[in-house]
Design a protein around this motif. Structure first.
Motif, PDB file in Angstrom:
ATOM      1  N   VAL A  89      23.176  56.486  56.001  1.00  0.00           N
ATOM      2  CA  VAL A  89      23.080  56.666  57.464  1.00  0.00           C
ATOM      3  C   VAL A  89      24.397  57.187  58.034  1.00  0.00           C
ATOM      4  O   VAL A  89      25.452  56.551  57.912  1.00  0.00           O
ATOM      5  N   ARG A  90      24.305  58.367  58.617  1.00  0.00           N
ATOM      6  CA  ARG A  90      25.462  58.979  59.273  1.00  0.00           C
ATOM      7  C   ARG A  90      25.076  59.599  60.618  1.00  0.00           C
ATOM      8  O   ARG A  90      25.906  60.142  61.335  1.00  0.00           O
ATOM      9  N   SER A  91      23.773  59.548  60.938  1.00  0.00           N
ATOM     10  CA  SER A  91      23.297  60.185  62.175  1.00  0.00           C
ATOM     11  C   SER A  91      22.006  59.515  62.640  1.00  0.00           C
ATOM     12  O   SER A  91      21.379  58.764  61.882  1.00  0.00           O
ATOM     13  N   MET A  92      21.597  59.781  63.859  1.00  0.00           N
ATOM     14  CA  MET A  92      20.326  59.280  64.372  1.00  0.00           C
ATOM     15  C   MET A  92      19.183  59.745  63.476  1.00  0.00           C
ATOM     16  O   MET A  92      18.243  58.990  63.235  1.00  0.00           O
ATOM     17  N   ARG A  93      19.274  60.973  62.983  1.00  0.00           N
ATOM     18  CA  ARG A  93      18.201  61.503  62.129  1.00  0.00           C
ATOM     19  C   ARG A  93      18.008  60.641  60.879  1.00  0.00           C
ATOM     20  O   ARG A  93      16.880  60.381  60.448  1.00  0.00           O
ATOM     21  N   THR A 141      23.342  39.920  55.254  1.00  0.00           N
ATOM     22  CA  THR A 141      23.529  41.064  54.346  1.00  0.00           C
ATOM     23  C   THR A 141      22.797  42.297  54.874  1.00  0.00           C
ATOM     24  O   THR A 141      23.338  43.410  54.898  1.00  0.00           O
ATOM     25  N   TRP A 142      21.573  42.083  55.292  1.00  0.00           N
ATOM     26  CA  TRP A 142      20.716  43.168  55.804  1.00  0.00           C
ATOM     27  C   TRP A 142      21.373  43.810  57.032  1.00  0.00           C
ATOM     28  O   TRP A 142      21.508  45.035  57.142  1.00  0.00           O
ATOM     29  N   GLN A 143      21.777  42.953  57.981  1.00  0.00           N
ATOM     30  CA  GLN A 143      22.444  43.451  59.190  1.00  0.00           C
ATOM     31  C   GLN A 143      23.742  44.158  58.827  1.00  0.00           C
ATOM     32  O   GLN A 143      24.130  45.144  59.468  1.00  0.00           O
ATOM     33  N   GLY A 144      24.415  43.677  57.790  1.00  0.00           N
ATOM     34  CA  GLY A 144      25.667  44.298  57.353  1.00  0.00           C
ATOM     35  C   GLY A 144      25.446  45.713  56.829  1.00  0.00           C
ATOM     36  O   GLY A 144      26.228  46.626  57.125  1.00  0.00           O
ATOM     37  N   LEU A 145      24.368  45.892  56.037  1.00  0.00           N
ATOM     38  CA  LEU A 145      24.058  47.236  55.507  1.00  0.00           C
ATOM     39  C   LEU A 145      23.835  48.215  56.658  1.00  0.00           C
ATOM     40  O   LEU A 145      24.293  49.361  56.624  1.00  0.00           O
ATOM     41  N   LEU A 150      25.992  52.161  61.152  1.00  0.00           N
ATOM     42  CA  LEU A 150      26.297  52.355  62.581  1.00  0.00           C
ATOM     43  C   LEU A 150      27.799  52.518  62.797  1.00  0.00           C
ATOM     44  O   LEU A 150      28.232  53.296  63.655  1.00  0.00           O
ATOM     45  N   ALA A 151      28.597  51.811  61.989  1.00  0.00           N
ATOM     46  CA  ALA A 151      30.060  51.952  62.092  1.00  0.00           C
ATOM     47  C   ALA A 151      30.485  53.361  61.680  1.00  0.00           C
ATOM     48  O   ALA A 151      31.380  53.959  62.283  1.00  0.00           O
ATOM     49  N   ARG A 152      29.814  53.912  60.635  1.00  0.00           N
ATOM     50  CA  ARG A 152      30.133  55.302  60.240  1.00  0.00           C
ATOM     51  C   ARG A 152      29.803  56.256  61.381  1.00  0.00           C
ATOM     52  O   ARG A 152      30.555  57.193  61.657  1.00  0.00           O
ATOM     53  N   MET A 153      28.658  56.003  62.051  1.00  0.00           N
ATOM     54  CA  MET A 153      28.272  56.870  63.176  1.00  0.00           C
ATOM     55  C   MET A 153      29.285  56.755  64.317  1.00  0.00           C
ATOM     56  O   MET A 153      29.596  57.743  64.975  1.00  0.00           O
ATOM     57  N   ARG A 154      29.776  55.554  64.536  1.00  0.00           N
ATOM     58  CA  ARG A 154      30.793  55.368  65.582  1.00  0.00           C
ATOM     59  C   ARG A 154      32.102  56.061  65.186  1.00  0.00           C
ATOM     60  O   ARG A 154      32.708  56.791  65.977  1.00  0.00           O
ATOM     61  N   ASP A 155      32.506  55.846  63.922  1.00  0.00           N
ATOM     62  CA  ASP A 155      33.809  56.368  63.505  1.00  0.00           C
ATOM     63  C   ASP A 155      33.823  57.895  63.428  1.00  0.00           C
ATOM     64  O   ASP A 155      34.876  58.518  63.583  1.00  0.00           O
ATOM     65  N   SER A 156      32.636  58.479  63.195  1.00  0.00           N
ATOM     66  CA  SER A 156      32.582  59.948  63.142  1.00  0.00           C
ATOM     67  C   SER A 156      32.454  60.540  64.548  1.00  0.00           C
ATOM     68  O   SER A 156      32.408  61.763  64.690  1.00  0.00           O
ATOM     69  N   GLY A 157      32.331  59.666  65.552  1.00  0.00           N
ATOM     70  CA  GLY A 157      32.243  60.170  66.921  1.00  0.00           C
ATOM     71  C   GLY A 157      30.826  60.351  67.425  1.00  0.00           C
ATOM     72  O   GLY A 157      30.609  60.739  68.566  1.00  0.00           O
ATOM     73  N   GLU A 158      29.813  60.065  66.563  1.00  0.00           N
ATOM     74  CA  GLU A 158      28.421  60.206  67.021  1.00  0.00           C
ATOM     75  C   GLU A 158      28.087  59.107  68.038  1.00  0.00           C
ATOM     76  O   GLU A 158      27.398  59.361  69.029  1.00  0.00           O
ATOM     77  N   LEU A 159      28.576  57.875  67.776  1.00  0.00           N
ATOM     78  CA  LEU A 159      28.366  56.793  68.739  1.00  0.00           C
ATOM     79  C   LEU A 159      29.644  56.542  69.527  1.00  0.00           C
ATOM     80  O   LEU A 159      30.755  56.812  69.054  1.00  0.00           O
ATOM     81  N   THR A 163      31.082  50.973  70.784  1.00  0.00           N
ATOM     82  CA  THR A 163      29.878  50.415  70.157  1.00  0.00           C
ATOM     83  C   THR A 163      30.228  49.262  69.221  1.00  0.00           C
ATOM     84  O   THR A 163      31.169  49.359  68.434  1.00  0.00           O
ATOM     85  N   ASP A 164      29.462  48.168  69.297  1.00  0.00           N
ATOM     86  CA  ASP A 164      29.612  47.038  68.376  1.00  0.00           C
ATOM     87  C   ASP A 164      28.503  47.146  67.322  1.00  0.00           C
ATOM     88  O   ASP A 164      27.360  46.765  67.580  1.00  0.00           O
ATOM     89  N   PRO A 165      28.828  47.656  66.130  1.00  0.00           N
ATOM     90  CA  PRO A 165      27.778  47.914  65.121  1.00  0.00           C
ATOM     91  C   PRO A 165      27.033  46.635  64.729  1.00  0.00           C
ATOM     92  O   PRO A 165      25.821  46.660  64.519  1.00  0.00           O
ATOM     93  N   ARG A 166      27.721  45.520  64.643  1.00  0.00           N
ATOM     94  CA  ARG A 166      27.089  44.253  64.257  1.00  0.00           C
ATOM     95  C   ARG A 166      26.030  43.837  65.272  1.00  0.00           C
ATOM     96  O   ARG A 166      24.934  43.450  64.913  1.00  0.00           O
TER      97      ARG A 166
END
Lengths: 219, 219
Positions: A89-93, A141-145, A150-159, A163-166
């Motif tokens: 996961v790196r994008s909404m798509r 664990t599931w929420q962590g995955l 979501l953290a990658r999406m935030r860090d790449s600037g998509e989110l 944003t709080d990924p957790r």
């Protein structure tokens, strides 16, 4: 072993012994999935496995020990099924692909809309505190995955950077669980789709709007 | 009777008989809430009521009949608790009051975060088709109460005219169910609050933006 989560076998378990043990857990897991934990007796497990009750007790001192292994097996299966997708996961798509798989895979396999983790949690959390803790760890664990994606999406600037990924991941997994429950009860996949669409819209509300787009809307 | 949903009593049931019958259903409902349906035996119900097993069978031919009445009682209680609030819903603020009540009332009463309807649905939908249908009807009623409030918001112009109140209600109830499940498993009200906030944000996304506000944003 390939189908099981990591665990400590008693050191002297032979390969055949380990295979029997795994077969007992898989059989118990299947019976409990189809009819519930309390409604599944050790006699039913023994009959379905074609083993004796003393053989069962050789591997599991009691039903609680067997339930603990069923939870471990289902956790392993959940991670095996979800991690390869959520790791991408790196994008909404990418999230939408995961959503589509969640909605359609049960239908395609002719399986009930019943979460192997959520159904255990619902039945066991009120009665077995050890099981409840284990299942809380599985949800974690599931929420962590999902939160990692979501953290990658935030860090790449998509989110949005705030944003709080957790917290987002907790909301999405809650929607998934509630969607499963309604879909199973209604025997209709629509509530699951509706719940997941709400969850993805919730993530989408955190999508960062480029400054260029903001100014464009004024033109 | 005041505590029960509408049902047909056997015509010759005396007032005392009806009271005993209601007490059996309330006791069974309580035991099933705390330990699950399959884990609750008729012997436990009989012991907790202080009646004989033949008395129980006088009112209920089998456990299925008792379960059907437990579902009817819980439906009645759900409607009694939610309808007065949902009937008042005319704005986002009213929905937020309902959300706050959902999150805090369990804590204040020291009750587990466990839905009396959802927990039955989870345990029974896979095994008892009659119970599953009854519980689907309970969810339908619940979603209907909420959808009526959302329809009022749409019709008064608070929500966008294209809003589908039924679909929104399904999403909100799914969030509530998933939130309950995670909160119970985690023994933490936070997932319930997070899930309901997502659901209310989802409703809020349908709030109609007055044209005046749209033009203001350009100034």
């Amino acid at each position: 072993m390939a189908d099981r989560g990591p665990r400590k076998d008693p050191p002297r378990l032979t390969a055949r012994g380990a295979a029997t043990r795994d077969r007992i857990v898989a059989t118990a897991s299947d019976l409990m999935f189809r009819q519930g934990v309390a409604a599944t007796t050790l006699d039913q497990v023994v009959d379905a496995c074609g083993i004796s009750k003393s053989q069962l007790y050789h591997y599991f001192p009691d039903k609680e020990a067997l339930i603990a292994e069923v939870i471990a097996m289902r956790k392993h299966r959940m991670v095996s099924a979800h991690k390869p997708q959520l790791d991408q996961v790196r994008s909404m798509r990418d999230l939408e692909r995961w959503r589509d798989w969640l909605v359609t895979s049960r239908r395609e396999r002719g399986e009930p809309y019943r979460c192997p983790i959520g159904s255990l949690a619902n039945e066991l959390s009120c009665r077995h505190d050890d099981a409840r803790r284990s299942l809380a760890a599985v949800f974690d664990t599931w929420q962590g995955l999902l939160a990692d994606g979501l953290a990658r999406m935030r860090d790449s600037g998509e989110l949005d950077p705030g944003t709080d990924p957790r917290e987002l991941a907790v909301a999405v997994i809650a929607a998934l669980q509630g969607g499963y429950l309604l879909a199973e009860t209604m025997q209709d996949e629509r509530p699951l789709a509706v719940a997941l669409d709400m969850a993805l819209d919730h993530v989408k509300a955190h999508v960062r709007i480029p400054v260029a787009d903001l100014t464009q809307s004024d033109t």
